[in-house]
Design a protein around this motif. Sequence first.
Motif, PDB file in Angstrom:
ATOM      1  N   ARG A   1     -14.875 -11.674  67.693  1.00  0.00           N
ATOM      2  CA  ARG A   1     -14.317 -10.903  68.817  1.00  0.00           C
ATOM      3  C   ARG A   1     -14.731 -11.629  70.079  1.00  0.00           C
ATOM      4  O   ARG A   1     -15.901 -11.925  70.279  1.00  0.00           O
ATOM      5  N   ILE A   2     -13.772 -11.929  70.941  1.00  0.00           N
ATOM      6  CA  ILE A   2     -14.125 -12.613  72.184  1.00  0.00           C
ATOM      7  C   ILE A   2     -13.365 -11.977  73.340  1.00  0.00           C
ATOM      8  O   ILE A   2     -12.424 -11.215  73.128  1.00  0.00           O
ATOM      9  N   ALA A   3     -13.789 -12.307  74.539  1.00  0.00           N
ATOM     10  CA  ALA A   3     -13.023 -11.934  75.730  1.00  0.00           C
ATOM     11  C   ALA A   3     -12.149 -13.129  76.084  1.00  0.00           C
ATOM     12  O   ALA A   3     -12.606 -14.272  76.054  1.00  0.00           O
ATOM     13  N   ILE A   4     -10.880 -12.868  76.365  1.00  0.00           N
ATOM     14  CA  ILE A   4      -9.955 -13.950  76.722  1.00  0.00           C
ATOM     15  C   ILE A   4      -9.571 -13.776  78.188  1.00  0.00           C
ATOM     16  O   ILE A   4      -9.074 -12.722  78.593  1.00  0.00           O
ATOM     17  N   ASP A   5      -9.822 -14.825  78.961  1.00  0.00           N
ATOM     18  CA  ASP A   5      -9.519 -14.795  80.396  1.00  0.00           C
ATOM     19  C   ASP A   5      -8.331 -15.717  80.655  1.00  0.00           C
ATOM     20  O   ASP A   5      -8.430 -16.927  80.509  1.00  0.00           O
ATOM     21  N   THR A   6      -7.206 -15.114  81.036  1.00  0.00           N
ATOM     22  CA  THR A   6      -5.995 -15.915  81.233  1.00  0.00           C
ATOM     23  C   THR A   6      -5.824 -16.359  82.681  1.00  0.00           C
ATOM     24  O   THR A   6      -4.877 -17.050  83.016  1.00  0.00           O
ATOM     25  N   GLY A   7      -6.734 -15.912  83.541  1.00  0.00           N
ATOM     26  CA  GLY A   7      -6.539 -16.148  84.969  1.00  0.00           C
ATOM     27  C   GLY A   7      -5.809 -14.985  85.625  1.00  0.00           C
ATOM     28  O   GLY A   7      -6.002 -14.701  86.799  1.00  0.00           O
ATOM     29  N   ASP A   8      -4.963 -14.292  84.832  1.00  0.00           N
ATOM     30  CA  ASP A   8      -4.264 -13.103  85.342  1.00  0.00           C
ATOM     31  C   ASP A   8      -4.983 -11.830  84.925  1.00  0.00           C
ATOM     32  O   ASP A   8      -4.918 -10.815  85.606  1.00  0.00           O
ATOM     33  N   PHE A   9      -5.602 -11.866  83.763  1.00  0.00           N
ATOM     34  CA  PHE A   9      -6.321 -10.693  83.258  1.00  0.00           C
ATOM     35  C   PHE A   9      -7.326 -11.160  82.211  1.00  0.00           C
ATOM     36  O   PHE A   9      -7.232 -12.271  81.700  1.00  0.00           O
ATOM     37  N   VAL A  10      -8.277 -10.268  81.936  1.00  0.00           N
ATOM     38  CA  VAL A  10      -9.259 -10.536  80.882  1.00  0.00           C
ATOM     39  C   VAL A  10      -9.046  -9.489  79.805  1.00  0.00           C
ATOM     40  O   VAL A  10      -8.862  -8.310  80.091  1.00  0.00           O
ATOM     41  N   LYS A  11      -9.015  -9.933  78.568  1.00  0.00           N
ATOM     42  CA  LYS A  11      -8.635  -9.029  77.487  1.00  0.00           C
ATOM     43  C   LYS A  11      -9.494  -9.334  76.264  1.00  0.00           C
ATOM     44  O   LYS A  11      -9.739 -10.490  75.958  1.00  0.00           O
ATOM     45  N   ARG A  12      -9.937  -8.278  75.568  1.00  0.00           N
ATOM     46  CA  ARG A  12     -10.632  -8.488  74.298  1.00  0.00           C
ATOM     47  C   ARG A  12      -9.632  -9.022  73.280  1.00  0.00           C
ATOM     48  O   ARG A  12      -8.496  -8.584  73.222  1.00  0.00           O
ATOM     49  N   GLY A  13     -10.077  -9.971  72.497  1.00  0.00           N
ATOM     50  CA  GLY A  13      -9.182 -10.518  71.491  1.00  0.00           C
ATOM     51  C   GLY A  13      -9.991 -11.142  70.374  1.00  0.00           C
ATOM     52  O   GLY A  13     -11.169 -10.833  70.204  1.00  0.00           O
ATOM     53  N   VAL A  14      -9.343 -12.015  69.615  1.00  0.00           N
ATOM     54  CA  VAL A  14      -9.994 -12.696  68.498  1.00  0.00           C
ATOM     55  C   VAL A  14      -9.979 -14.179  68.798  1.00  0.00           C
ATOM     56  O   VAL A  14      -9.005 -14.698  69.360  1.00  0.00           O
TER      57      VAL A  14
END
Lengths: 231, 565
Positions: free
Chosen positions: B35-48
Amino acid sequence: MTRTAGFAAVLAVAVASPALAESPFWGVQVEQFEYRAGEGSDLLAWDLDALAGTDALKFVWRSEGEFALDEDAFEAMENQLRLQVPVTDFFDAVVGVRADTPEGPDRLYGVIGLHGLAPQWFEVDADLFVSDRPVARFEVEYEGLITNRIVLTPSIEVDLPLRDDRAIGLGAWGPKVEIGARLGYDLVDRAISPYVGVHYERVFGATRRLARAAGEDDDAVYLVVGTRLMF
Amino acid sequence: MTTIAMVRAAAFGAGLAMLPGGAAMAGTYDITVDRIAIDTGDFVKRGVGYNKSQTPTILRWREGEEVTINVTNNLSEETSIHWHGLILPFDQDGVPGVSFEGIAPGETFTYRFPIVQAGTYWFHSHSGFQEPDGAYGAIIIEPKGREPFRYDRDHVVQLTDKHPHSGARIMRNLKMMPDYYNRQQRTLFDFLGDAAEKGLGAALADRGDWGSMRMMPTDIEDVQGFTPLINGKGPAQNWTGLFTPGERVRLRFINSSAMTYFDIRIPGLKMTVVQADGNNVQPVTVDELRIAVAETYDVIVRPMEDRAYTIFAESMGRTAYARGTLAPREGMEAEVPEMRSPPLLTMADMGMAHGDMGHGAMQGGTHTMPDGSVMQGAAHGHMDHAGHGAADAGGDPFYAPGSGLTPEAANGGKVLSYADLKAQKPLYAHREATREIELRLTGNMERYLWTINGVKHGDSEPIRLTYGERVRFKFVNETMMTHPMHLHGMWSILDNGSGAWNPVKHVVSVAPGTTVYMETEVDAPGQWVFHCHLAYHMEAGMMRKVIVEGGPAAKSASSAAVTGG
Ligand SMILES: [Cu+2]
């Protein structure tokens, strides 16, 4: 031999647990949740569908009601449990029960109906509420996109009593018509969409005569403010 | 006669022979699923993510190697890894319930298989919505022999469409309201514009046509609102690949999106496509290419100037773009183009504007006439029968004539077409297919139901193939969406009219209103799956199990074992 055993084991697993079986889904759609301000008592009104099920069978709780703020009473309170099964590409058949428990006499009906999307994107409900004093109902709604976020939703609902039910003010073949137009804005995705609009009701024929005899208006117009919700 | 097939079989056999010891070449690789946090620059979202990172893991293998991969599941739910495009024993293919039981939380599963191919591939979870949620990585396999093209350095360019909603929520919303994510629907203002342009009558008639079908010409991307990433970085985070001016740079494009096709270009550079889906193709130089979900294309570019170049990948529906940079030094940027206006589907995409595309009609190569004579393909000839309108007009024969989706290059130059793909060296001897299987791609957008021959995976019988046969699959797309069809375990030989040089792929994209053929040499026993690679189409039912009966027992499963964790 080991390999054969491995193959058999995997086959057994595959048979036991159908690969990627379809999972059921659920959701709640509140079409109307609003304050109605008119000449008489102001109302709180709602109209919602909560559904759970699969492509093949959906279980829907439909609730509609009007709460009169001055009288502190439910002018209308209607709950349906509906089972929906697809019958064509765009329509589901519906069976269920409807219980009305407003201020005054209660009513219980069986429900048979159709729910779906007609050509030109009209969302349609056609229901027959079955009892010894049956009522037919036809509802149409259209979502007109002014922009991709500003939506004008005109709607019409016609209730047609097929027999007299004087205790609740219904006269045979005297329709009750509700016409609305709501202008909404999708504030958060499609989850929260506040709107303003107008809501107009009128009764005709035998139902109108009953209303007049009871000293009630035969029509009412409201300004509404509320929100659509979806989650 | 079948020298190539024999050589290949021998290589495969040799690979298997190395199983016990793996003495010659063997590598062990470890992957954790987190489980990781994904930072797209537009939003941060929990993901895999794999190995605790939103930057995709790259596995570098060598052809002929025996790989051992320990996959540790740190999630609280089952996981799996599917090695997309790899030829391997079926019990290593990583589809829970079909190839194995899946990898339980806390468990370490060991995959072990020989590498019998080379090229650019990828891997991803085949469990739930973990792939859209971020569980994907890249595979680069160095060939044993020399490659038929030269390059000085290479970069993986792995694309995805990261959405702020979880995959499970997206699926639920689509089921509740199929246009939940479509924010490009036609509005009152579009209508007024159409009326001003074409007249009120024509505008009304057009609305009426679509409304009577209850379909939308804007239905190109089911799921909008995502931020495209290149190698885990959003447009603002600007992934950068370095080069020295004058170098030949190999870019390994991989589309790991859940739902999104991209039109890729690098303003100022021509791209020479040298590989498609891991297999070398005869080089073709283009200005732009459309990459279907799950495809890979390797291109060679040669930036001569000491400046930055933008890698610009617009989504097919023009709702978002991925952006990266090729630069001589870190921190440089080039101009980022405007996105072009969104396309609209046409009646041709509904299959309304033409008859049966029929045999060969889609193909740009040779075409056998009813009298048995062979004529040159649409690219050269002047065919005037139904189905060749687009080709005649210089369009792409893999789109319905008059399609609104036919790609065009932003600079008016050349766009890659399936018709351009010719195998560098045929993998199999060319032979007649032993039988044909028709797969109609079907669905109901309003119910968000996606099916094959009108039947959902859950209600379907498996497709049964026999080891040793060569099956010709006929895809008839009866929907208004483009479906990237992916067969596991065996190659998909796209029939684009090139005969023995038909390209060998693992994904065949089928545009709306078209019929496309592919052939498969059934050379892998066991059970596999065949599905649309759009994540929510697959989940909705556009999938089949495939059982290959017969064949040598030695090939039916590997000796790999599950180890406890
Ligand atoms: Cu699909």
